[in-house]
Write a protein that holds these residues in place. Structure first.
Motif, PDB file in Angstrom:
ATOM      1  N   VAL A   4     -66.370  11.622 -60.689  1.00  0.00           N
ATOM      2  CA  VAL A   4     -65.315  12.451 -60.100  1.00  0.00           C
ATOM      3  C   VAL A   4     -65.406  12.423 -58.573  1.00  0.00           C
ATOM      4  CG1 VAL A   4     -64.399  14.800 -59.906  1.00  0.00           C
ATOM      5  CG2 VAL A   4     -65.174  13.946 -62.132  1.00  0.00           C
ATOM      6  N   ILE A   5     -66.616  12.514 -58.051  1.00  0.00           N
ATOM      7  CA  ILE A   5     -66.804  12.485 -56.599  1.00  0.00           C
ATOM      8  C   ILE A   5     -66.280  11.170 -56.014  1.00  0.00           C
ATOM      9  CG2 ILE A   5     -68.553  12.428 -54.774  1.00  0.00           C
ATOM     10  CD1 ILE A   5     -70.193  14.392 -56.493  1.00  0.00           C
ATOM     11  N   LYS A   6     -66.540  10.064 -56.701  1.00  0.00           N
ATOM     12  CA  LYS A   6     -66.071   8.745 -56.240  1.00  0.00           C
ATOM     13  C   LYS A   6     -64.550   8.671 -56.237  1.00  0.00           C
ATOM     14  CE  LYS A   6     -67.703   4.872 -57.554  1.00  0.00           C
ATOM     15  NZ  LYS A   6     -68.109   3.785 -58.482  1.00  0.00           N
ATOM     16  N   LYS A   7     -63.931   9.170 -57.312  1.00  0.00           N
ATOM     17  CA  LYS A   7     -62.468   9.128 -57.410  1.00  0.00           C
ATOM     18  C   LYS A   7     -61.827   9.922 -56.280  1.00  0.00           C
ATOM     19  CE  LYS A   7     -62.114   8.522 -62.436  1.00  0.00           C
ATOM     20  NZ  LYS A   7     -61.746   9.166 -63.723  1.00  0.00           N
ATOM     21  N   ARG A   8     -62.378  11.089 -56.000  1.00  0.00           N
ATOM     22  CA  ARG A   8     -61.824  11.921 -54.934  1.00  0.00           C
ATOM     23  C   ARG A   8     -62.080  11.279 -53.560  1.00  0.00           C
ATOM     24  NH1 ARG A   8     -59.849  16.640 -55.927  1.00  0.00           N
ATOM     25  NH2 ARG A   8     -60.437  17.518 -53.912  1.00  0.00           N
ATOM     26  N   ALA A   9     -63.256  10.710 -53.398  1.00  0.00           N
ATOM     27  CA  ALA A   9     -63.575  10.060 -52.120  1.00  0.00           C
ATOM     28  C   ALA A   9     -62.649   8.874 -51.863  1.00  0.00           C
ATOM     29  CB  ALA A   9     -65.025   9.608 -52.124  1.00  0.00           C
ATOM     30  N   ALA A  10     -62.260   8.162 -52.920  1.00  0.00           N
ATOM     31  CA  ALA A  10     -61.343   7.021 -52.772  1.00  0.00           C
ATOM     32  C   ALA A  10     -59.991   7.458 -52.229  1.00  0.00           C
ATOM     33  CB  ALA A  10     -61.165   6.322 -54.109  1.00  0.00           C
ATOM     34  N   ASP A  11     -59.635   8.727 -52.459  1.00  0.00           N
ATOM     35  CA  ASP A  11     -58.392   9.294 -51.921  1.00  0.00           C
ATOM     36  C   ASP A  11     -58.623  10.041 -50.612  1.00  0.00           C
ATOM     37  OD1 ASP A  11     -56.878   8.339 -54.040  1.00  0.00           O
ATOM     38  OD2 ASP A  11     -57.156  10.154 -55.239  1.00  0.00           O
ATOM     39  N   GLY A  12     -59.813   9.884 -50.047  1.00  0.00           N
ATOM     40  CA  GLY A  12     -60.128  10.548 -48.795  1.00  0.00           C
ATOM     41  C   GLY A  12     -60.493  12.010 -48.951  1.00  0.00           C
ATOM     42  N   LYS A  13     -60.840  12.410 -50.157  1.00  0.00           N
ATOM     43  CA  LYS A  13     -61.160  13.813 -50.436  1.00  0.00           C
ATOM     44  C   LYS A  13     -62.657  13.958 -50.697  1.00  0.00           C
ATOM     45  CE  LYS A  13     -56.635  14.455 -52.622  1.00  0.00           C
ATOM     46  NZ  LYS A  13     -55.919  14.732 -53.908  1.00  0.00           N
ATOM     47  N   ASN A  14     -63.390  14.218 -49.648  1.00  0.00           N
ATOM     48  CA  ASN A  14     -64.840  14.367 -49.772  1.00  0.00           C
ATOM     49  C   ASN A  14     -65.210  15.837 -49.954  1.00  0.00           C
ATOM     50  OD1 ASN A  14     -65.718  11.543 -49.333  1.00  0.00           O
ATOM     51  ND2 ASN A  14     -64.736  11.839 -47.334  1.00  0.00           N
ATOM     52  N   LEU A  65     -75.195   3.778 -54.765  1.00  0.00           N
ATOM     53  CA  LEU A  65     -73.853   3.203 -54.832  1.00  0.00           C
ATOM     54  C   LEU A  65     -73.372   2.766 -53.452  1.00  0.00           C
ATOM     55  CD1 LEU A  65     -72.135   5.674 -57.336  1.00  0.00           C
ATOM     56  CD2 LEU A  65     -73.014   3.381 -57.801  1.00  0.00           C
ATOM     57  N   LYS A  66     -73.777   3.500 -52.428  1.00  0.00           N
ATOM     58  CA  LYS A  66     -73.394   3.139 -51.064  1.00  0.00           C
ATOM     59  C   LYS A  66     -74.036   1.817 -50.667  1.00  0.00           C
ATOM     60  CE  LYS A  66     -71.868   6.207 -47.949  1.00  0.00           C
ATOM     61  NZ  LYS A  66     -71.874   7.442 -47.135  1.00  0.00           N
ATOM     62  N   LYS A  67     -75.272   1.624 -51.089  1.00  0.00           N
ATOM     63  CA  LYS A  67     -75.965   0.360 -50.796  1.00  0.00           C
ATOM     64  C   LYS A  67     -75.277  -0.802 -51.498  1.00  0.00           C
ATOM     65  CE  LYS A  67     -80.581   2.303 -49.982  1.00  0.00           C
ATOM     66  NZ  LYS A  67     -81.969   2.412 -50.509  1.00  0.00           N
ATOM     67  N   GLU A  68     -74.733  -0.523 -52.699  1.00  0.00           N
ATOM     68  CA  GLU A  68     -74.022  -1.552 -53.454  1.00  0.00           C
ATOM     69  C   GLU A  68     -72.625  -1.806 -52.899  1.00  0.00           C
ATOM     70  OE1 GLU A  68     -73.861  -0.161 -57.433  1.00  0.00           O
ATOM     71  OE2 GLU A  68     -76.038  -0.166 -57.736  1.00  0.00           O
ATOM     72  N   GLY A  69     -72.152  -0.875 -52.082  1.00  0.00           N
ATOM     73  CA  GLY A  69     -70.825  -1.008 -51.517  1.00  0.00           C
ATOM     74  C   GLY A  69     -69.706  -0.442 -52.367  1.00  0.00           C
ATOM     75  N   SER A  70     -70.063   0.280 -53.457  1.00  0.00           N
ATOM     76  CA  SER A  70     -69.036   0.820 -54.353  1.00  0.00           C
ATOM     77  C   SER A  70     -68.666   2.264 -54.031  1.00  0.00           C
ATOM     78  CB  SER A  70     -69.500   0.723 -55.808  1.00  0.00           C
ATOM     79  OG  SER A  70     -70.701   1.440 -56.001  1.00  0.00           O
ATOM     80  N   TYR A  71     -69.288   2.814 -53.002  1.00  0.00           N
ATOM     81  CA  TYR A  71     -68.973   4.180 -52.586  1.00  0.00           C
ATOM     82  C   TYR A  71     -69.049   4.256 -51.074  1.00  0.00           C
ATOM     83  CZ  TYR A  71     -69.657   9.193 -51.695  1.00  0.00           C
ATOM     84  OH  TYR A  71     -69.550  10.484 -51.226  1.00  0.00           O
TER      85      TYR A  71
END
Length: 557
Positions: free
Chosen positions: A297-307, A410-416
Motif C-alpha cells: 500500500v505504501i508503494k502504491k501511494r508513493a507512486a502517486d506522490g503520496k508519502n 526495495l529502494k536499493k533494488e530501485g522499485s521504491y
C-alpha cells in the motif's frame, strides 16, 4: 461522597433521562418471564456440565408484560460489583439496577462492593442512596465504587464470599464485567447453589473490546462510546495527515483478543490500512507477509506522490499471527511451568536466555529474531488470567521497524522511490472512561434495570440481555441468557478452565464483507471521514446513531 468538581457538560448530562424498553417501563411487578428452550454450552459440553452441575442447561428467558405479584412480597438486599477494566456507562448500570429495585419495593436495598471483587472478599462496601447516586448518572468511569481485577477462584476465596455475602444477607449479587468476570459470576452462581446460600447471581455484559456478544448479547456496553472517542481521535489524525501530507501514522487501538474496535473505527474514519487480526489468522500469514502487505500500500501511494497515510493496528495483532500465536502460547506455558526459576534471575537478558533454551528450537529462533525490545515485552508478567499483556507490546513500532527495513531493500533494488516517515499512537485508556453516548446511556440503564428484574425473579446464573438494539430503545427486547450457554474450555496458566468464549470478527459476517469491499479504495484514495466528537445534543440522526457494526449485522438484506 457527592462530586464537587464537575464540568458544564456533566451538569447537563445529569439531566438526561435514559429511555427504558417498553416492557420494563411499568416496573418488575408488571413483567413476566417467558422461558424458551433449554440450552447447552457453545463447546466442550460434557466438561462444562461437569463443572456446573447445578446451573447448566438453563432455558433462555424473555420478559413480556404481565402481572407478577410475588415481586412486592419481600424486600431484598442486592450487591453490585464492577469487575475488570472500565467501560463508559457503568454508572448507568448501577442507576438502572437501583431504580429497578426501588420501583419494585422502596424497602429494597442496593449495596456496592468497593474496588471490584476484592471488595467482596474484604467485605468493603457502601449502601447506595439516591442522593449520592444522582451525581453519577450518565457519567463515565467506575469511580462511584471503583473496579478491580481480582478473581474469586480459590476455596478460601469462595468461603470468604459465602461468609461476607451471608453476613450482608444478600438475596442477589450483580457482577458487571467482561467474559472473564462473567465466567467468575457463573462460578459464584454455581457455588451459591451448591452451598444453598439462597443468593441469586446475575451478570451484566461489559467490555469496550466488543468481544462479549452473540445472538442474545448483540453488543457489550461501552463499545459504542469508546469507538466514537477513538474515531474522533483517528479522524483528527486523518485530517492532519491530509493537511501535512508527509507522515504515515500507525495507530494501535485497544482490543486484546479481537479486532472489533479497529474495524468499527475503520468504518467511521476510512483510513488507508486497517489490519484485522482474525483475517491474518485465517490466512495463516507470517509477520513478514503482514509487513509485505503494508509495504504494498505504501508503494502504491508513493507512486502517486503520496508519502503519507493512516494505518490502524489492533492491539492484539501479534497474537493473531500464527507463528507469533504459537510462540506466545509456548511462552505462557514455559513461564508458568518455570516461574520460580525465572524469578531467580536479576536481569531480563538472563530470563530471556533461560527461556530461549526451554522453547522448541523453531520458536526459540523466532523469539531471538525479534527486535530486542519486543522480545523483552513478550517476557513481561502475565495478567491475572494468564494472558500476555499485549497492551504493553508496541506492535505498531515493530511493524514500522520492519516496514522501514523492507523499504530500504526495495529502494536499493530501485522499485521504491518514495519517502517514509512514521509516527505512532496508542489509543486505549482515552476511551474507557468517557461520558457515555446516548446509546450507551440508554443501553446501560436498561441492562441494569433488566438485571434487577432477573434478580427479583431469582434467575441465577444468567447474563442480562437487551437486544433489538438498532431500533428505538422502547422497542428493545429484554431477558436473560444462561452464562453456561457461552462457555467453552480454554487453557489458562497451563490448566483447563471454563471460560466464556470470546466473539471474534466474523469473516463471513456483513461487517467484514462490507469492509472488504471498500478497503482497496481506502488504500489509494483519501476517503477519510472526520466524525468529530460524540454528539449529545442535536438531531437524533446524529446523536443516537448505533455502531456501523450493529447496523451491518442487523440489516436483513
Amino acid at each position: 461522597m457527592p462530586q464537587t468538581n464537575v464540568s458544564e457538560l456533566q451538569i447537563q448530562r445529569r439531566k438526561y433521562q435514559p429511555v427504558l424498553p417498553e416492557v420494563l417501563q411499568a416496573g418488575a411487578a408488571a413483567v413476566k418471564a417467558k422461558e424458551g428452550k433449554l440450552t447447552h454450552s457453545i463447546a466442550d459440553r460434557e466438561k462444562v456440565k461437569e463443572i456446573f452441575p447445578n446451573t447448566y442447561g438453563l432455558p433462555e428467558v424473555t420478559f413480556v408484560k404481565g402481572a407478577n405479584a410475588k415481586i412486592k412480597n419481600k424486600a431484598v438486599r442486592v450487591g453490585v460489583v464492577l469487575s475488570g477494566g472500565q467501560a463508559p456507562g457503568g454508572h448507568n448500570v448501577i442507576a438502572g439496577l437501583f431504580d429497578g429495585l426501588k420501583k419494585a419495593n422502596k424497602k429494597n436495598v442496593l449495596i456496592g462492593f468497593l474496588g471490584g471483587p476484592s471488595g467482596i472478599l474484604e467485605n468493603k462496601y457502601k449502601v447506595i442512596s439516591e442522593k449520592v447516586l444522582d451525581d453519577y448518572r450518565n457519567t463515565g468511569g467506575f469511580d462511584f465504587i471503583q473496579s478491580g481485577r481480582t478473581k474469586i477462584e480459590t476455596d478460601q476465596q469462595f468461603c470468604s464470599t459465602k461468609d461476607n455475602c451471608t453476613s450482608q444477607k444478600l438475596d442477589a449479587l450483580v457482577v458487571v464485567g467482561g467474559d472473564d468476570s462473567n465466567t467468575n459470576a457463573a462460578l459464584i452462581a454455581e457455588y451459591s447453589k451448591k452451598e444453598n446460600m439462597g443468593m441469586c447471581v446475575v451478570g451484566v455484559p461489559k467490555t469496550i473490546d466488543g468481544d462479549l456478544k452473540n445472538k442474545n448479547i448483540e453488543t457489550s456496553f461501552g463499545f459504542d462510546t469508546a469507538t466514537k472517542i477513538y474515531a474522533e481521535l483517528v479522524g483528527n489524525i486523518c485530517r492532519d495527515v491530509n493537511s501535512a501530507q508527509k507522515y504515515w501514522h500507525f495507530v494501535r487501538l485497544m482490543g486484546r483478543s479481537a479486532s472489533h474496535i479497529t474495524l468499527e473505527v475503520g468504518f467511521k474514519t476510512q483510513p488507508n490500512i486497517v489490519l484485522v487480526g482474525e483475517e491474518i489468522l485465517a490466512k495463516n500469514l507470517t509477520l513478514a507477509k503482514v509487513v509485505d502487505n503494508i509495504v504494498s500500500v505504501i508503494k502504491k501511494r508513493a507512486a502517486d506522490g503520496k508519502n503519507f497515510g493512516v494505518a490502524l493496528v489492533p492491539e492484539g495483532l501479534i497474537e493473531f499471527i500464527p507463528e507469533m500465536k504459537k510462540l506466545i502460547s509456548a511462552l505462557n506455558d514455559t513461564l508458568a511451568e518455570h516461574a520460580s526459576a525465572i524469578a531467580g534471575f536479576d536481569s531480563i537478558e538472563e530470563k530471556k536466555e533461560y527461556v530461549f533454551n526451554k522453547l522448541p528450537a523453531n520458536l526459540s529462533a523466532l523469539m531471538q529474531s525479534l527486535p530486542a525490545g519486543i522480545a523483552s515485552q513478550l517476557m513481561l508478567d502475565r495478567d491475572p488470567h494468564g494472558n500476555v499483556q499485549v497492551s504493553l507490546i508496541e506492535t505498531e513500532k515493530l511493524l514500522i521497524e520492519m516496514v522501514q527495513k523492507k523499504l530500504v531493500e526495495l529502494k536499493k533494488e530501485g522499485s521504491y522511490k518514495g519517502k517514509f516517515s512514521a509516527i505512532t499512537h496508542f489509543f486505549g485508556y482515552e476511551g474507557r472512561c468517557g461520558i457515555p453516548s446516548n446509546f450507551d446511556a440508554n443501553y446501560c440503564y436498561a441492562l441494569g434495570y433488566n438485571a434487577a428484574v432477573l434478580a427479583l425473579n431469582n434467575f441465577t446464573g444468567y447474563l442480562s440481555s437487551v437486544r433489538n438494539l438498532t431500533q428505538a430503545p422502547k422497542k428493545w427486547i429484554c431477558g436473560g441468557i444462561p452464562l453456561t450457554m457461552m462457555m467453552n474450555i480454554e487453557k489458562r496458566h497451563g490448566k483447563d478452565k471454563p471460560v466464556i468464549q470470546k466473539a471474534l470478527v466474523d469473516l463471513k459476517g456483513k461487517p467484514f464483507k462490507e469492509f472488504a469491499k471498500k478497503r482497496d479504495t481506502w488504500a489509494v484514495t483519501e476517503s477519510y471521514i472526520f466524525p468529530g466528537p460524540i454528539q449529545y445534543f442535536g438531531p437524533t440522526e446524529v446523536t443516537d446513531l448505533t455502531t456501523k457494526t450493529l447496523q451491518y449485522e442487523q440489516t436483513k438484506k
